[in-house]
Design a protein around this motif. Sequence first.
Motif, PDB file in Angstrom:
ATOM      1  N   SER A  82     -21.529 -17.198  -6.285  1.00 35.23           N
ATOM      2  CA  SER A  82     -21.151 -18.103  -5.114  1.00 35.23           C
ATOM      3  C   SER A  82     -21.233 -17.023  -3.941  1.00 35.23           C
ATOM      4  N   THR A  83     -21.038 -17.601  -2.600  1.00 32.92           N
ATOM      5  CA  THR A  83     -21.216 -16.997  -1.552  1.00 32.92           C
ATOM      6  C   THR A  83     -19.913 -16.549  -0.952  1.00 32.92           C
ATOM      7  N   ASN A  84     -18.646 -16.544  -1.691  1.00 30.77           N
ATOM      8  CA  ASN A  84     -17.475 -16.096  -0.851  1.00 30.77           C
ATOM      9  C   ASN A  84     -17.442 -14.593  -1.027  1.00 30.77           C
TER      10      ASN A  84
ATOM     11  N   ARG B 133     -26.970 -19.777  -2.831  1.00 32.00           N
ATOM     12  CA  ARG B 133     -26.082 -20.824  -2.860  1.00 32.00           C
ATOM     13  C   ARG B 133     -25.656 -20.929  -1.450  1.00 32.00           C
ATOM     14  N   GLY B 134     -25.615 -22.323  -0.950  1.00 32.96           N
ATOM     15  CA  GLY B 134     -24.626 -22.442   0.206  1.00 32.96           C
ATOM     16  C   GLY B 134     -25.357 -22.637   1.664  1.00 32.96           C
TER      17      GLY B 134
ATOM     18  N   GLY C 118     -24.515 -19.792   3.289  1.00 29.53           N
ATOM     19  CA  GLY C 118     -24.660 -18.784   2.133  1.00 29.53           C
ATOM     20  C   GLY C 118     -25.527 -17.646   2.397  1.00 29.53           C
TER      21      GLY C 118
END
Length: 223
Positions: free
Chosen positions: A31-33, A76-77, A81
């Motif tokens: 994920s891109t957090n 992603r995102g 992202g």
Amino acid sequence: SGKTTFAKYLVGWLRQKSVVPVYVDAGLLKSTNKGEIRGWYKSAIESQFSADAVEKVLESPPKEIVVILDNAQTVRGGDEGVREVLNFVSSKSSRVLILTADNPALSVLSVGTGDDPYWKGADVYELLPLGHRRRGELIRRWVSLGRNQIDDALQIEAEVRQVKDLLDKVLGRDSLPKFPLFILILLQQLEGVTSSRTLVSNGSHGYLFEALITQAIESPRVP
């Protein structure tokens, strides 16, 4: 198209230039957090450097680091992202080399007029498939390797015509992309199954196709 192979070449080349290359694979980013991105970057360094060098690389000033971001098309995102990932790796390095397949989010950002610092002064390159003329030039260079191009001129030309005819038939069926890497793989496989003289004397394409398939089946697999 050979992106990852090119990335590995870049790592070796950059090490000779007194900079520290860090290879990161966007395909491994879940994920891109921000926390996930930090962990992903650290894991990449841990997998490439000895344990006693990891902290040194992590604490190195950006001017000493070049990040190679592979498989950027898998980030992603969407636009956000991509921005998160590029903002992070840009903050860690003096330069970011991005290797990607077609990615609408990346394409829009790269041609945009925004204020993103990583696009200022950026150069964008595209690896294109080889057309007939370029394929012929590559085949000629391959066939000529280690040979006297004057004394063996007739033999070389005969082999070039035969090999190009065979590869045109294979590639014409869209069996493989026409990128340089795949052309070289086919040439190497052909060299492994038959000598140059056999290639010229045996005009059967079926024979060569069968030889390629047989070699692929019999070749030892490297785990």
